[in-house]
Design an enzyme around this catalytic site. Structure first.
Site, PDB file in Angstrom:
ATOM      1  N   GLY A  16       0.829  -1.215   0.000  1.00  0.00           N
ATOM      2  CA  GLY A  16       0.000   0.000   0.000  1.00  0.00           C
ATOM      3  C   GLY A  16       0.852   1.249   0.000  1.00  0.00           C
ATOM      4  O   GLY A  16       0.550   2.233   0.686  1.00  0.00           O
ATOM      5  N   ALA A  17       1.908   1.222  -0.829  1.00  0.00           N
ATOM      6  CA  ALA A  17       2.868   2.341  -0.837  1.00  0.00           C
ATOM      7  C   ALA A  17       2.425   3.491  -1.736  1.00  0.00           C
ATOM      8  O   ALA A  17       3.086   4.533  -1.760  1.00  0.00           O
ATOM      9  CB  ALA A  17       4.242   1.829  -1.291  1.00  0.00           C
ATOM     10  N   ARG A  52      -1.463   0.570  -8.301  1.00  0.00           N
ATOM     11  CA  ARG A  52      -1.336   1.668  -9.271  1.00  0.00           C
ATOM     12  C   ARG A  52       0.127   1.847  -9.694  1.00  0.00           C
ATOM     13  O   ARG A  52       0.912   2.533  -9.037  1.00  0.00           O
ATOM     14  CB  ARG A  52      -1.924   2.954  -8.672  1.00  0.00           C
ATOM     15  CG  ARG A  52      -3.459   2.913  -8.632  1.00  0.00           C
ATOM     16  CD  ARG A  52      -4.053   4.020  -7.825  1.00  0.00           C
ATOM     17  NE  ARG A  52      -3.897   3.842  -6.398  1.00  0.00           N
ATOM     18  CZ  ARG A  52      -4.405   4.646  -5.476  1.00  0.00           C
ATOM     19  NH1 ARG A  52      -5.122   5.694  -5.853  1.00  0.00           N
ATOM     20  NH2 ARG A  52      -4.223   4.414  -4.190  1.00  0.00           N
ATOM     21  N   SER A  97      -5.890  -0.844  13.440  1.00  0.00           N
ATOM     22  CA  SER A  97      -6.704   0.383  13.516  1.00  0.00           C
ATOM     23  C   SER A  97      -7.345   0.447  14.891  1.00  0.00           C
ATOM     24  O   SER A  97      -7.492  -0.580  15.569  1.00  0.00           O
ATOM     25  CB  SER A  97      -7.808   0.321  12.452  1.00  0.00           C
ATOM     26  OG  SER A  97      -8.743   1.364  12.634  1.00  0.00           O
ATOM     27  N   TYR A 106     -15.732  -3.643   8.407  1.00  0.00           N
ATOM     28  CA  TYR A 106     -14.384  -3.053   8.462  1.00  0.00           C
ATOM     29  C   TYR A 106     -13.777  -3.310   9.843  1.00  0.00           C
ATOM     30  O   TYR A 106     -12.620  -3.730   9.954  1.00  0.00           O
ATOM     31  CB  TYR A 106     -14.420  -1.546   8.157  1.00  0.00           C
ATOM     32  CG  TYR A 106     -13.033  -0.921   8.285  1.00  0.00           C
ATOM     33  CD1 TYR A 106     -12.030  -1.242   7.379  1.00  0.00           C
ATOM     34  CD2 TYR A 106     -12.721  -0.060   9.336  1.00  0.00           C
ATOM     35  CE1 TYR A 106     -10.747  -0.705   7.504  1.00  0.00           C
ATOM     36  CE2 TYR A 106     -11.445   0.483   9.468  1.00  0.00           C
ATOM     37  CZ  TYR A 106     -10.470   0.152   8.557  1.00  0.00           C
ATOM     38  OH  TYR A 106      -9.199   0.669   8.688  1.00  0.00           O
ATOM     39  N   GLU A 130      -6.293   8.884   1.656  1.00  0.00           N
ATOM     40  CA  GLU A 130      -7.355   8.603   0.674  1.00  0.00           C
ATOM     41  C   GLU A 130      -8.373   7.598   1.220  1.00  0.00           C
ATOM     42  O   GLU A 130      -9.283   7.168   0.509  1.00  0.00           O
ATOM     43  CB  GLU A 130      -6.729   8.080  -0.624  1.00  0.00           C
ATOM     44  CG  GLU A 130      -5.908   9.145  -1.320  1.00  0.00           C
ATOM     45  CD  GLU A 130      -5.213   8.658  -2.586  1.00  0.00           C
ATOM     46  OE1 GLU A 130      -5.593   7.597  -3.117  1.00  0.00           O
ATOM     47  OE2 GLU A 130      -4.289   9.346  -3.043  1.00  0.00           O
TER      48      GLU A 130
END
Ligand code: NDP
Ligand code: 8X3
Length: 250
Positions: free
Chosen positions: A8-9, A34, A137, A150, A186
């Site tokens: 997730g960089a 991406r 989290s 989640y 994001e």
């Protein structure tokens, strides 16, 4: 020079951690889907350090194994794994939940983390050394309204973090979780499927954590002396007392 894999960089916490690690002299293997962002980051960070990029979806088990196996010799000696890739999809009461959203969260946040770990752990076992940081989290510590799946995925990360630490104990491998509260990335754009208005509102009226704050903490965790393992670290904005109590005046 230590080598770190960061999943997730391409944005948020993972990107900030990549930048921080590069500045601190880590060799980097940066992962995400991406490719354009990975290439851009590689160009920027190559001024500081050696960077290898891997573009894959953590949900694809075969691809995860293939990509990790493809790491070139000069990057193969992995010291640190930051299991960061993850996100939320939707914020709905359980009775209205979208099953595709549930699948995405469990497949990415839980199974993806397991696949990447499964691919990297053998190398750490072989050299009897390594450090795994699992990004959990506050949602892995408490459940909040409409957070259902989640929160379940992050409670699973909490359990996996404990299980990894127990099972890998005695092999020179440190395992610990960093559990952030509200951090401006994001994350909410993804959760609200590109609805920028909704996403912005999440961070309005108080000072949210920034991804650099979490990168700073991750760097602190991985630079403790070998006999010190930060097993479980929770960090919130000062304005946040829990997932449901937020001082919007702060
Ligand atoms: P971002 O949305 O900014 O970053 C998420 C990262 O995960 C991106 O780099 C994305 O890359 C990657 N990712 C998502 N899905 C996949 C996938 N299927 N395969 C590979 N990579 C994937 O969010 P954050 O930086 O906030 O999130 C990072 C981690 O921090 C997550 O685990 C999140 O749950 C956790 N977290 C976030 C908090 C917050 O308030 N922001 C608080 C607590 C924890 P790409 O799209 O290129 O694949
Ligand atoms: C992200 C923090 O409170 O949006 O894990 O779930 S929260």
């Amino acid at each position: 020079m230590k080598t770190a894999v960061i999943t997730g960089a391409t944005s948020g916490i993972g990107k900030s951690t990549s930048i921080r690690f590069a500045l601190e002299g880590f060799k980097l293997i940066l992962c995400g889907r991406r490719t354009d962002r990975l290439e851009q980051l590689k160009t920027e960070l190559s001024v500081e350090t050696s960077v290898h990029i891997l573009s894959f979806d953590v949900r694809n088990r075969e691809e995860v194994m293939k990509q990790i196996a493809s790491i070139p010799e000069e990057f193969k000696d992995i010291d640190v794994l930051v299991n960061n890739a993850g996100n939320a999809h939707g914020l709905d009461p359980i009775q209205n939940g979208n099953i595709d959203d549930w699948d995405a969260m469990l497949d990415i946040n839980v199974k993806g983390l397991l696949y990447v770990s499964k691919a990297i752990i053998p190398g750490m076992l072989e050299k009897q050394s390594g450090h795994i940081i699992n990004i959990g989290s506050t949602a892995g510590k408490e459940v909040y309204p409409n957070g259902n799946v989640y929160c379940a995925s992050k409670h699973a990360v909490d359990a996996i973090n404990q299980g990894m630490r127990i099972d890998l104990n005695g092999n020179g491998i440190r395992v610990g979780a960093v559990n952030p509260g509200l951090t401006q990335t994001e994350f909410s754009d993804v959760r609200f499927k590109g609805d920028a208005n909704k996403a912005e509102k999440v961070y309005q009226g108080f000072q949210a954590l920034q991804p650099e704050d979490i990168a700073d903490i991750i760097h602190f965790v991985v630079t403790r002396p070998y006999h010190v393992n930060i097993a479980d670290l929770t960090v919130m904005p000062t304005a946040q007392a829990s997932s449901t109590i937020l001082d919007k005046k702060a």
